[in-house]
Write a protein that holds these residues in place. Sequence first.
Motif, mmCIF file in Angstrom:
data_model
loop_
_atom_site.group_PDB
_atom_site.id
_atom_site.type_symbol
_atom_site.label_atom_id
_atom_site.label_comp_id
_atom_site.label_asym_id
_atom_site.label_seq_id
_atom_site.Cartn_x
_atom_site.Cartn_y
_atom_site.Cartn_z
ATOM 1 N N GLU A 82 7.984 8.141 9.420
ATOM 2 C CA GLU A 82 8.164 7.788 8.014
ATOM 3 C C GLU A 82 7.110 6.634 7.516
ATOM 4 O O GLU A 82 6.892 5.379 8.646
ATOM 5 C CB GLU A 82 9.478 7.348 7.671
ATOM 6 C CG GLU A 82 10.254 8.370 6.899
ATOM 7 C CD GLU A 82 11.640 7.846 6.476
ATOM 8 O OE1 GLU A 82 11.484 7.144 5.273
ATOM 9 O OE2 GLU A 82 12.485 7.696 7.137
ATOM 10 N N VAL A 83 6.389 6.436 6.644
ATOM 11 C CA VAL A 83 5.485 5.631 6.365
ATOM 12 C C VAL A 83 5.691 4.960 4.968
ATOM 13 O O VAL A 83 6.135 5.580 4.211
ATOM 14 C CB VAL A 83 4.115 5.869 6.450
ATOM 15 C CG1 VAL A 83 3.684 6.241 7.971
ATOM 16 C CG2 VAL A 83 3.409 7.066 5.486
ATOM 17 N N ILE A 84 4.967 3.688 4.510
ATOM 18 C CA ILE A 84 5.256 3.405 3.222
ATOM 19 C C ILE A 84 3.510 3.403 2.767
ATOM 20 O O ILE A 84 2.737 2.754 3.521
ATOM 21 C CB ILE A 84 5.643 1.759 3.280
ATOM 22 C CG1 ILE A 84 6.959 1.734 3.508
ATOM 23 C CG2 ILE A 84 5.234 1.090 1.810
ATOM 24 C CD1 ILE A 84 7.703 0.324 3.685
ATOM 25 N N LYS A 85 3.385 4.125 1.597
ATOM 26 C CA LYS A 85 2.011 4.005 1.209
ATOM 27 C C LYS A 85 1.635 3.309 0.082
ATOM 28 O O LYS A 85 2.564 2.955 -0.751
ATOM 29 C CB LYS A 85 1.802 5.488 0.607
ATOM 30 C CG LYS A 85 1.760 6.697 1.745
ATOM 31 C CD LYS A 85 1.521 7.845 1.059
ATOM 32 C CE LYS A 85 1.398 9.153 2.276
ATOM 33 N NZ LYS A 85 1.446 10.387 1.452
ATOM 34 N N ILE A 86 0.481 2.426 0.527
ATOM 35 C CA ILE A 86 -0.103 1.367 -0.489
ATOM 36 C C ILE A 86 -1.315 2.175 -1.260
ATOM 37 O O ILE A 86 -2.199 2.433 -0.504
ATOM 38 C CB ILE A 86 -0.432 0.116 0.099
ATOM 39 C CG1 ILE A 86 0.622 -0.264 0.943
ATOM 40 C CG2 ILE A 86 -0.873 -0.722 -0.885
ATOM 41 C CD1 ILE A 86 1.786 -0.934 0.384
ATOM 42 N N GLY A 87 -1.167 2.553 -2.517
ATOM 43 C CA GLY A 87 -2.323 2.927 -3.150
ATOM 44 C C GLY A 87 -3.356 1.878 -3.835
ATOM 45 O O GLY A 87 -2.768 0.721 -4.395
ATOM 46 N N VAL A 88 -4.256 2.041 -3.684
ATOM 47 C CA VAL A 88 -5.616 1.121 -4.397
ATOM 48 C C VAL A 88 -6.485 1.930 -5.074
ATOM 49 O O VAL A 88 -6.954 3.183 -4.599
ATOM 50 C CB VAL A 88 -6.364 0.298 -3.023
ATOM 51 C CG1 VAL A 88 -7.522 -0.479 -3.704
ATOM 52 C CG2 VAL A 88 -5.244 -0.518 -2.647
ATOM 53 N N ILE A 89 -6.726 1.400 -6.450
ATOM 54 C CA ILE A 89 -7.584 2.193 -7.221
ATOM 55 C C ILE A 89 -8.646 1.353 -7.806
ATOM 56 O O ILE A 89 -8.303 0.269 -8.392
ATOM 57 C CB ILE A 89 -6.911 3.167 -8.244
ATOM 58 C CG1 ILE A 89 -7.755 4.006 -9.017
ATOM 59 C CG2 ILE A 89 -5.990 2.251 -9.050
ATOM 60 C CD1 ILE A 89 -7.067 5.134 -9.675
ATOM 61 N N GLY A 90 -9.636 1.777 -7.917
ATOM 62 C CA GLY A 90 -10.552 0.740 -8.482
ATOM 63 C C GLY A 90 -11.966 1.292 -8.609
ATOM 64 O O GLY A 90 -12.370 2.567 -7.942
ATOM 65 N N PRO A 91 -13.013 0.760 -8.816
ATOM 66 C CA PRO A 91 -14.659 1.103 -8.625
ATOM 67 C C PRO A 91 -15.162 0.925 -7.544
ATOM 68 O O PRO A 91 -15.548 -0.162 -7.091
ATOM 69 C CB PRO A 91 -15.304 0.381 -9.874
ATOM 70 C CG PRO A 91 -14.421 -0.767 -9.860
ATOM 71 C CD PRO A 91 -13.218 -0.727 -9.558
ATOM 72 N N MET A 92 -15.024 1.980 -6.703
ATOM 73 C CA MET A 92 -15.186 1.856 -5.296
ATOM 74 C C MET A 92 -16.775 1.885 -4.630
ATOM 75 O O MET A 92 -17.014 1.537 -3.732
ATOM 76 C CB MET A 92 -14.436 3.021 -4.275
ATOM 77 C CG MET A 92 -13.051 3.186 -4.485
ATOM 78 S SD MET A 92 -12.524 1.659 -3.980
ATOM 79 C CE MET A 92 -10.473 1.923 -4.348
ATOM 80 N N GLU A 93 -17.576 1.928 -5.665
ATOM 81 C CA GLU A 93 -18.902 2.074 -5.561
ATOM 82 C C GLU A 93 -19.337 0.453 -5.735
ATOM 83 O O GLU A 93 -20.264 -0.041 -5.156
ATOM 84 C CB GLU A 93 -20.127 2.848 -6.492
ATOM 85 C CG GLU A 93 -19.933 4.106 -5.855
ATOM 86 C CD GLU A 93 -20.910 4.952 -6.928
ATOM 87 O OE1 GLU A 93 -21.254 4.482 -7.954
ATOM 88 O OE2 GLU A 93 -20.972 6.225 -6.416
ATOM 89 N N LEU A 94 -18.629 -0.094 -6.512
ATOM 90 C CA LEU A 94 -18.864 -1.761 -6.750
ATOM 91 C C LEU A 94 -18.192 -2.735 -5.819
ATOM 92 O O LEU A 94 -16.982 -2.250 -5.283
ATOM 93 C CB LEU A 94 -18.335 -1.855 -8.241
ATOM 94 C CG LEU A 94 -19.023 -1.029 -9.213
ATOM 95 C CD1 LEU A 94 -18.486 -1.433 -10.699
ATOM 96 C CD2 LEU A 94 -20.504 -0.797 -9.269
ATOM 97 N N LYS A 95 -18.701 -3.925 -5.781
ATOM 98 C CA LYS A 95 -17.984 -4.860 -4.879
ATOM 99 C C LYS A 95 -16.526 -5.109 -5.362
ATOM 100 O O LYS A 95 -15.837 -5.534 -4.450
ATOM 101 C CB LYS A 95 -18.898 -6.201 -4.788
ATOM 102 C CG LYS A 95 -18.918 -6.897 -6.258
ATOM 103 C CD LYS A 95 -19.755 -8.091 -5.981
ATOM 104 C CE LYS A 95 -19.782 -8.805 -7.448
ATOM 105 N NZ LYS A 95 -20.535 -9.726 -7.397
ATOM 106 N N PHE A 96 -16.203 -4.901 -6.649
ATOM 107 C CA PHE A 96 -15.035 -5.167 -6.864
ATOM 108 C C PHE A 96 -13.854 -4.236 -6.273
ATOM 109 O O PHE A 96 -12.700 -4.595 -5.803
ATOM 110 C CB PHE A 96 -14.788 -5.166 -8.493
ATOM 111 C CG PHE A 96 -15.755 -6.117 -9.144
ATOM 112 C CD1 PHE A 96 -15.477 -7.525 -8.897
ATOM 113 C CD2 PHE A 96 -16.829 -5.629 -9.766
ATOM 114 C CE1 PHE A 96 -16.243 -8.405 -9.496
ATOM 115 C CE2 PHE A 96 -17.831 -6.384 -10.565
ATOM 116 C CZ PHE A 96 -17.304 -7.614 -10.448
ATOM 117 N N GLY A 97 -14.269 -3.034 -6.376
ATOM 118 C CA GLY A 97 -13.487 -1.886 -5.507
ATOM 119 C C GLY A 97 -13.494 -2.153 -3.992
ATOM 120 O O GLY A 97 -12.330 -2.212 -3.560
#
Lengths: 403, 277
Positions: free
Chosen positions: A27-42
């Motif tokens: 069993e795991v806890i999933k942390i989702g991350v969403i953002g502009p992955m090509e950019l430094k902010f992502g």
Amino acid sequence: MKKLVVLIVLASLLVIGCAQKETKKEEVIKIGVIGPMELKFGKGMVEGAKLAIEEINAKGGIDGKKLVLVTRDGKLKPDVTAQGLRSLAYDENVNVIIGGFSSGIVIANMDTIAEIKKVWMVECASPTVTKKIAEDYKDYKYIFRLEANSSTFAPSIIEGLNLLREKLGVKKVVIVRDQAKWVEDIDSQLKDLLAKNGYEVVDDIAIPPDKTNFDDVFTVVKEKKADAIVAMIAHGDAVDFVKQWKDSCKVPVVGLILPAVDPNFWNETNGKCDKLIVLAPASEVPIPINENMENFLKKYKERFGHLPIAYSAYESYEAVYAFKRAYEMAKKNGEDPTNSDVLVKYLEKINRQNPLDGVRGKIAFTKNHDIVVGKGYVVNLIFQWQNGSMVAVAPISTGELVW
Amino acid sequence: MLPVLIIGAIWGGILTLVASGFTLTFGVGRIFNFAHGTFFAISAYVSYILYPHLGYLSVVVGILSSAILGLMLYFMVKPIRENEIMVILLTLSLALLIEQVILLTFGEDPVSIPPIFKGSLNFFGVEVTSTKLLSFIVAIILIVLLEFTISRTRIGKEISAVSQDYESAMIVGINVERVFMLTMLISSILAGIGGVLYAQIYSVNPESILEILIVAFAIVVLGGLGSVKGSIVSAFLISYIQTAVSYFSDARWSELASLLVIIAVLIVRPKGLFGVE
């Protein structure tokens, strides 16, 4: 016939075996991350979250469960971000979502969150986000913000300007700002505050998005005999602005110049940002303003070989810890922390009375899920570029303002 | 008024550097080179990478890299030159490909090169940095050289002949392929010089590839497709409009004003200021 029976038995055993294997899955806890992955902010978002997850996992995870990072690329587009959010909710069933860089993207997807009912810890500054939460709490309560509300920027810019006035006797100022919606809101607030603080705004210059040449702007500054420039620039053209400022204009610049909070800004401008006075919203700069920040920067550099590449890294790191706190509190009280409504209830308990010890200061949420910005909590930091280093000058100081 | 004249002249010179190569390629080869901004960015990025090792020699290497890319593009375009749509697709694809490569290699942040000449000079109250002045002088020298080459030298006359009618030029014995190649080479070198000077004054990022193309395209369309003289005039015209509007009114209207002028000119003269049939 015999062969068929044997085949059916074998197939049944295989199915049962697989099912047993499924139930034994950790069993795991999933942390989702969403953002502009090509950019430094992502990339910054992912690195910050990854560091926090690794630290927590090294200490046994949360409630004995390991944390797993799941990412989606929003490509800085509202529709792609919506797809990513749904995928994180329906395909991955994540426990929490972090990221969603930029106000336009977040505002456009507040209804997506109302649909998927997952906690979303966003990284944007527009007051509209928390205003909408206040207006429709039932639908938007899943959204929390770890970035400073942009309505806190103007008072902080005044703080930096006042500090400069003590040194140089500043009276007349020219505002130079992006021609963009986010600045329009701050601009009127800033003008009021400037007047109240005894400054005279001799011009307010809005610069179009692709402006490269600033000779005309600096000539106006000179002709109007301004003592300082108050800048509000969020785009890449800030490099062009600062390079030409250093060569053509002798008056100091104080302001919110977002690219200037990047540790690489010194190199990008070939050192022309020397003595630039910058507002870093919510202290998201690699300046060791406290022990936690000092440790964070050290660990970050050890892990990734560089300092946080974007301000999103600080927020996503702390977002994981805020989630951990809420999850554990819920569990301790016998409630189900995998239920988003329960999670919201316990994130709301991270407030002024019960703040989280973050790297930027004490983290607390307001009633409308904004991060508390102010003395004793996270502060908007004024720093100055000095010989390649960022020196904090107000309200926390690691050095003196120079001119 | 004086500040407008000075600032407009400097900015116009820089815009001329950006656009002149683009118009030359179209004028001679009827090639819409949508990879023009790539020449510009490549020289800046190569110079940026090599600067810590080679100092200002990196600027020369940067311009050379643009020239090499120009030659490569000539050979890529050669088999499809007659098909204008294919040429646009190929050059645009190349531009997007290189933009992605730069983005993946250097990220989205801008880069710049330390200026060769430090400091600034004051002209009637306008501070003009030495590098801007250098760019203006280089632009003027290149314009004069280009005009001299086209009007006075043998190769220039060949270029003019090919631009007027390349089949007739072939019949009279002009090596048309050599002219095409040379034109692409000159065009890429001009853009390369523009790139290394631009990156000293301002900065470049992966998006510069398309931004520069749009600027060059606007200037060339206003001046008249294929007219080098038209490009020079329109570069200065756009520059003066933007500067005057920004100085006398508000910077926010400067780009809008220049776009309105472009549209107005194209309504009255669809072929641009100096365009010919």
